[in-house]
Design a protein around this motif. Structure first.
Motif, PDB file in Angstrom:
ATOM      1  N   HIS A 379      33.054  30.791  34.571  1.00 55.15           N
ATOM      2  CA  HIS A 379      32.074  32.181  35.476  1.00 55.15           C
ATOM      3  C   HIS A 379      33.223  32.594  36.473  1.00 55.15           C
ATOM      4  O   HIS A 379      33.262  33.319  37.362  1.00 55.15           O
ATOM      5  N   VAL A 380      34.056  31.120  37.450  1.00 53.73           N
ATOM      6  CA  VAL A 380      34.637  31.362  38.274  1.00 53.73           C
ATOM      7  C   VAL A 380      35.729  32.686  38.221  1.00 53.73           C
ATOM      8  O   VAL A 380      36.670  33.306  38.965  1.00 53.73           O
ATOM      9  N   LEU A 381      36.558  32.331  36.989  1.00 54.06           N
ATOM     10  CA  LEU A 381      37.713  33.061  36.990  1.00 54.06           C
ATOM     11  C   LEU A 381      37.349  34.655  36.361  1.00 54.06           C
ATOM     12  O   LEU A 381      38.065  35.357  36.891  1.00 54.06           O
ATOM     13  N   ARG A 382      35.863  34.998  35.784  1.00 56.50           N
ATOM     14  CA  ARG A 382      35.130  36.314  35.677  1.00 56.50           C
ATOM     15  C   ARG A 382      35.340  36.768  36.535  1.00 56.50           C
ATOM     16  O   ARG A 382      35.911  38.237  37.017  1.00 56.50           O
ATOM     17  N   ARG A 383      34.674  36.269  37.830  1.00 59.65           N
ATOM     18  CA  ARG A 383      34.105  36.931  38.658  1.00 59.65           C
ATOM     19  C   ARG A 383      35.498  37.333  39.948  1.00 59.65           C
ATOM     20  O   ARG A 383      35.103  37.834  40.052  1.00 59.65           O
ATOM     21  N   HIS A 384      35.983  36.509  39.791  1.00 57.21           N
ATOM     22  CA  HIS A 384      37.296  37.184  40.512  1.00 57.21           C
ATOM     23  C   HIS A 384      38.200  37.747  39.791  1.00 57.21           C
ATOM     24  O   HIS A 384      39.596  37.906  40.048  1.00 57.21           O
ATOM     25  N   SER A 385      38.642  37.997  38.815  1.00 54.79           N
ATOM     26  CA  SER A 385      38.856  38.476  36.985  1.00 54.79           C
ATOM     27  C   SER A 385      40.220  37.684  37.054  1.00 54.79           C
ATOM     28  O   SER A 385      41.206  38.363  36.737  1.00 54.79           O
ATOM     29  N   LEU A 386      40.641  36.925  37.399  1.00 49.37           N
ATOM     30  CA  LEU A 386      41.702  35.829  37.162  1.00 49.37           C
ATOM     31  C   LEU A 386      42.099  35.618  35.572  1.00 49.37           C
ATOM     32  O   LEU A 386      43.544  35.523  35.718  1.00 49.37           O
ATOM     33  N   ASP A 387      40.733  35.565  34.908  1.00 47.24           N
ATOM     34  CA  ASP A 387      40.820  35.179  33.475  1.00 47.24           C
ATOM     35  C   ASP A 387      42.000  36.573  32.859  1.00 47.24           C
ATOM     36  O   ASP A 387      42.907  36.453  32.208  1.00 47.24           O
ATOM     37  N   GLU A 388      42.088  37.440  33.476  1.00 48.42           N
ATOM     38  CA  GLU A 388      43.237  39.050  33.236  1.00 48.42           C
ATOM     39  C   GLU A 388      44.607  38.029  33.829  1.00 48.42           C
ATOM     40  O   GLU A 388      45.015  39.456  33.002  1.00 48.42           O
ATOM     41  N   PHE A 389      44.939  37.500  34.466  1.00 47.20           N
ATOM     42  CA  PHE A 389      46.663  38.040  34.863  1.00 47.20           C
ATOM     43  C   PHE A 389      47.328  37.396  33.958  1.00 47.20           C
ATOM     44  O   PHE A 389      48.540  38.038  33.585  1.00 47.20           O
ATOM     45  N   PRO A 390      47.229  37.145  32.126  1.00 43.56           N
ATOM     46  CA  PRO A 390      48.061  36.347  31.887  1.00 43.56           C
ATOM     47  C   PRO A 390      48.826  37.852  31.266  1.00 43.56           C
ATOM     48  O   PRO A 390      49.478  37.815  30.269  1.00 43.56           O
ATOM     49  N   GLN A 391      47.777  39.021  31.209  1.00 43.42           N
ATOM     50  CA  GLN A 391      48.262  39.984  30.876  1.00 43.42           C
ATOM     51  C   GLN A 391      49.304  40.533  31.085  1.00 43.42           C
ATOM     52  O   GLN A 391      49.848  41.746  30.899  1.00 43.42           O
ATOM     53  N   LEU A 392      49.728  40.532  32.501  1.00 44.78           N
ATOM     54  CA  LEU A 392      50.752  40.973  32.947  1.00 44.78           C
ATOM     55  C   LEU A 392      52.038  41.286  32.009  1.00 44.78           C
ATOM     56  O   LEU A 392      52.946  41.728  32.044  1.00 44.78           O
ATOM     57  N   PHE A 393      52.138  40.324  31.008  1.00 46.96           N
ATOM     58  CA  PHE A 393      53.058  39.376  29.975  1.00 46.96           C
ATOM     59  C   PHE A 393      53.214  40.501  28.732  1.00 46.96           C
ATOM     60  O   PHE A 393      54.080  40.734  28.471  1.00 46.96           O
ATOM     61  N   ASN A 394      51.146  40.972  28.968  1.00 47.77           N
ATOM     62  CA  ASN A 394      51.604  41.883  28.496  1.00 47.77           C
ATOM     63  C   ASN A 394      52.059  43.480  28.556  1.00 47.77           C
ATOM     64  O   ASN A 394      52.814  44.081  27.606  1.00 47.77           O
ATOM     65  N   VAL A 395      51.887  43.094  29.379  1.00 49.89           N
ATOM     66  CA  VAL A 395      52.673  44.403  30.836  1.00 49.89           C
ATOM     67  C   VAL A 395      54.015  44.732  30.346  1.00 49.89           C
ATOM     68  O   VAL A 395      54.781  45.846  29.941  1.00 49.89           O
ATOM     69  N   LEU A 396      54.634  44.014  30.682  1.00 50.14           N
ATOM     70  CA  LEU A 396      55.840  43.246  30.719  1.00 50.14           C
ATOM     71  C   LEU A 396      56.543  43.108  28.548  1.00 50.14           C
ATOM     72  O   LEU A 396      57.955  43.969  28.636  1.00 50.14           O
ATOM     73  N   LEU A 397      56.222  43.170  28.426  1.00 50.22           N
ATOM     74  CA  LEU A 397      56.457  43.502  26.468  1.00 50.22           C
ATOM     75  C   LEU A 397      55.453  44.593  26.241  1.00 50.22           C
ATOM     76  O   LEU A 397      56.748  44.894  24.936  1.00 50.22           O
ATOM     77  N   GLY A 398      55.436  45.498  26.833  1.00 50.03           N
ATOM     78  CA  GLY A 398      54.892  46.840  26.240  1.00 50.03           C
ATOM     79  C   GLY A 398      54.037  47.047  25.715  1.00 50.03           C
ATOM     80  O   GLY A 398      54.235  48.117  24.933  1.00 50.03           O
TER      81      GLY A 398
END
Length: 482
Positions: A379-398
């Motif tokens: 609930h805390v992660l989603r409320r602050h969108s913190l669960d999305e941060f690993p997608q930075l690696f999706n962005v880096l890899l393309g």
């Protein structure tokens, strides 16, 4: 006429406020950089032509005055540009570049040895502070406009369908500064309301100027010319009082960004050229470079937070730290999207039954109310969108971009119509227009409208604006992201 005068009054008053804050910003920058760089009494190296020995205080005063003059010459406080769009900011930057070039040429011609550090710090910092103060004024102006003040009072003229179409868009965006007060259409009783917009019919098309003045409006917007004709539009413009009453011709082009629209006069006809969006070549190269640099810097800067979040997920609920979910990306190709796990293990197996129980299995946005599968830390992660941060690696890899349409599941994509499938022309993004524009509180129609607008009009500048708005949304969380 009284409303038109008030409109002119607020524009003059607002422009004066901008002059004051512009002057204060430039004074702070010029003298602040001077004092920080070499003190208040420092002097420029003597000029060899006129044996000038000019103090930097005088140079700072000259730059401030010259900058204020250039801002006026480039119409940075013109009512056509203030309060909406990027034109105001672009003119601020353009005027600074030209002033910088003039100062450099003048110093070279007079052989006055200005300190490079002073110049190269004062100009960028001045631009930044000017843009910041204008942005702050814009937030205030937008708030006023949402309350119906400081806006053009508009009477729409044209067919009922076109009037409803334009009225709906203007009502949706009151911060743009146009308040619809009535309409003149070919048919319909005076006092009748058009469709769901609530716009009141003030008369026939031929009554436009009378209707304008009867309600104290200051702008006539022609929404279609089928019922007017070119000569009627010209005669309408002749009847308006120059400087106080304004004429707008509003083509039925919506969801198209300004840079794609160009007006070219041909044989006396103002032809509107609309450039088609391109998704290849240098444009994609720039976007990919932006993603690589941006994601790399963010991963480095956020690495302590990423470690802390990973440990929090690991020790608060059983299961893996990362959650991989197949989403549909560019051109319909599937990929594994990464998140910090915010649900209990095997939560996907429960989705179909929960959707059926809430009657949401046939809509493209699979979103549950009060989802029972979310963990306490989730609930805390989603409320602050913190669960999305690993997608930075999706962005880096393309497989993803920093900004783009939000990726959806295969079942959701299967419900797309032809228009919605255009979302797949660009890589999906960590953030996008529909998230910063309302996030998961938006319905499907609004979400697809915002995503299609992004796909049709995307630019690096637009991406930067969306990222800035994303930071604000995360710091002031509302609804959870998906």
């Amino acid at each position: 006429m009284r409303t038109a005068q008030r409109r002119d009054g607020w524009e003059i008053s607002y422009a004066r406020r901008l002059v004051v804050t512009d002057a204060l910003a430039l004074i702070w920058v010029a003298f602040g950089v001077q004092i920080a760089w070499f003190g208040l009494d420092s002097r420029v190296v003597d000029g060899s032509i006129a044996d000038l020995a000019v103090g930097y205080t005088a140079v700072s005063v000259i730059i401030v005055v010259a900058w204020l003059i250039v801002l006026a010459l480039y119409d940075t406080r013109d009512p056509r540009y203030i309060g909406t769009g990027a034109g105001e900011y672009r003119r601020i930057v353009d005027s600074a570049i030209r002033l910088f070039a003039f100062v450099a040429i003048a110093a070279y011609a007079l052989k006055v040895d200005l300190a490079r550090g002073y110049i190269f710090i004062a100009f960028p910092l001045g631009v930044l502070l000017l843009v910041l103060t204008r942005w702050m004024w814009r937030q205030w102006l937008n708030a006023q406009r949402r309350n119906g003040r400081y806006s053009a009072q508009v009477v729409l003229v044209g067919s009922s369908a076109s009037v409803e179409h334009i009225a709906r868009e203007l009502i949706r965006h009151p911060e743009e500064g146009y308040r619809v007060v009535g309409a003149c259409v070919p048919t319909g009783a005076i006092g009748q309301q058009l469709g769901t917009t609530g716009v009141t019919v003030l008369g026939r098309i031929s009554d436009a100027v009378v209707a304008l003045r009867s309600v104290g409006a200051d702008t006539v917007a022609v929404t279609s010319s089928d019922d007017l004709g070119a000569q009627a539009v010209r005669e309408l413009s002749w009847e308006l009082e120059g400087g106080r009453e304004h004429l707008i011709v509003a083509p039925s082009l919506t969801e198209i960004n300004g840079p794609r629209i160009h007006t070219r006069p041909v044989a006396g006809l103002p032809l509107i050229h609309v450039e088609m969006p391109r998704y290849d070549g240098s444009t994609l190269f720039r976007k990919r470079a932006f993603d690589i640099v941006g994601s790399s810097l963010l991963i480095i800067a956020l690495s302590p937070l990423l470690v802390a979040l990973a440990l929090a997920v690991r020790f608060t609920s059983p299961g893996p730290i990362l959650y991989r979910q197949e989403r549909i990306g560019l051109n319909g190709q599937p990929f594994d999207m990464l998140k910090f796990r915010s649900m209990r293990v095997n939560a996907d197996d429960e989705l179909a039954a929960l959707l059926a129980a809430q009657g949401k299995g046939d809509t493209p946005l699979f979103k549950l109310d009060d989802d029972p599968r979310i963990t306490s830390i989730g609930h805390v992660l989603r409320r602050h969108s913190l669960d999305e941060f690993p997608q930075l690696f999706n962005v880096l890899l393309g497989s993803m971009s920093l900004v783009g349409p939000r990726p959806q599941r295969e079942g959701e994509v299967a419900l797309y119509d032809d228009a919605a499938r255009r979302r797949l022309l660009l890589k999906p993004g960590m953030s996008g227009l529909w998230q910063v524009g309302g996030r998961s509180s938006l319905g499907w129609e609004d979400a697809i409208r915002l995503d299609l607008y992004y796909v049709e009009n995307w630019s690096i500048t637009g991406d930067l604006v969306i990222l800035w708005r994303t930071v604000r949304a995360v710091l002031s969380p509302g609804n959870e992201a998906r």
